[in-house]
Design a protein around this motif. Structure first.
Motif, short mmCIF file in Angstrom:
data_model
loop_
_atom_site.label_atom_id
_atom_site.label_comp_id
_atom_site.label_asym_id
_atom_site.label_seq_id
_atom_site.Cartn_x
_atom_site.Cartn_y
_atom_site.Cartn_z
N ALA A 81 -20.18 11.83 28.81
CA ALA A 81 -21.02 11.27 27.75
C ALA A 81 -20.61 9.85 27.39
O ALA A 81 -21.41 9.09 26.85
N GLU A 82 -19.36 9.48 27.67
CA GLU A 82 -18.90 8.12 27.38
C GLU A 82 -19.59 7.10 28.27
O GLU A 82 -19.55 5.92 28.02
N GLY A 83 -20.23 7.56 29.34
CA GLY A 83 -20.96 6.65 30.22
C GLY A 83 -20.21 6.33 31.48
O GLY A 83 -19.07 5.88 31.44
N ASP A 84 -20.81 6.60 32.59
CA ASP A 84 -20.28 6.29 33.91
C ASP A 84 -18.80 6.64 34.06
O ASP A 84 -17.97 5.82 34.47
N VAL A 85 -18.46 7.85 33.66
CA VAL A 85 -17.09 8.37 33.72
C VAL A 85 -16.11 7.36 33.13
O VAL A 85 -15.23 6.85 33.80
N ALA A 86 -16.30 7.09 31.86
CA ALA A 86 -15.48 6.10 31.18
C ALA A 86 -14.01 6.51 31.15
O ALA A 86 -13.14 5.68 31.25
N GLY A 87 -13.75 7.78 31.01
CA GLY A 87 -12.37 8.23 31.02
C GLY A 87 -11.88 8.71 29.68
O GLY A 87 -12.65 9.06 28.80
N CYS A 88 -10.60 8.71 29.54
CA CYS A 88 -9.91 9.19 28.35
C CYS A 88 -9.08 8.03 27.83
O CYS A 88 -8.34 7.41 28.61
N LEU B 221 -4.74 3.89 27.95
CA LEU B 221 -3.56 3.25 27.35
C LEU B 221 -2.30 3.56 28.14
O LEU B 221 -1.40 2.71 28.23
N ALA B 222 -2.22 4.75 28.73
CA ALA B 222 -1.05 5.08 29.55
C ALA B 222 -0.94 4.14 30.74
O ALA B 222 0.16 3.75 31.13
#
Length: 192
Positions: free
Chosen positions: A93-100, A105-106
């Motif tokens: 849902a964040e769009g184009d596999v935006a991630g976590c 940050l890691a």
């Protein structure tokens, strides 16, 4: 939405899309029509800003996770499965596999200050502790292999998810399917 909340929301989107290093304050503030002076009224530095973004992001997901984990209408294993599905839904849902944001940050951790790294470690730790408690509950219900160390298994599932996000971002359409399949198989004491 207050100006601070507007900046934090825009920061979340920018960091998910461009990473921590790729998020420039000038373009970010211009995109939401907020003067640079207003930014420094709320945040003393880019790291303080990233910390606020992380705090908001972690709070949202902690609340969501704890509500799901407390849902007695589902068995513990069904809650674990639903958690994995919800992670994938939210990521997509964040769009184009935006991630976590934790993973984003890691990846930038070598260049982050000690306070932000500690906060990042804390949010990973909170997620791991919540997940481990649910694994223990599933073990007590006989749904999950009782021989698994709940804390290590929770860390393993988080590691699987973060890795699946990276693979999905690189175009691997099966990454999330593998995540769910192998995580559930591991929990049940089987190979995927």
């Amino acid at each position: 939405m207050s100006t601070r909340e507007k900046i934090v929301a825009a920061g979340r989107k920018a960091m998910l899309e461009q990473g921590y290093e790729g998020t420039g304050l000038g373009p970010l503030l211009a995109s939401i029509a907020v003067p640079k002076g207003s930014f420094y009224h709320f945040f003393s530095s880019k790291e303080a800003f990233a910390s606020a973004v992380l705090e908001a992001y972690a709070g949202q997901y902690r609340t969501q996770r704890r509500a799901l984990f407390a849902d007695a209408a589902l068995t513990p294993l069904a809650r674990l499965k639903r958690h994995l599905e919800k992670l994938v839904e939210d990521t997509m849902a964040e769009g184009d596999v935006a991630g976590c944001l934790y993973g984003v940050l890691a990846l930038a951790a070598p260049g982050l200050g000690d306070d932000l790294k500690a906060k990042l470690s804390d949010v990973f730790g909170s997620w791991q502790a919540d997940l481990a408690a649910l694994i223990v509950e599933a073990q007590q219900a006989g749904e999950v292999d009782a021989g698994l160390d709940a804390t290590e298994t929770a860390a393993f599932i988080i590691d699987l998810y973060e890795g699946a996000v990276l693979r999905a971002r690189a175009g691997d359409g099966a990454a999330f399917d593998r995540l769910t399949r192998f995580a559930l198989a591991t929990l049940k004491g089987r190979s995927g």
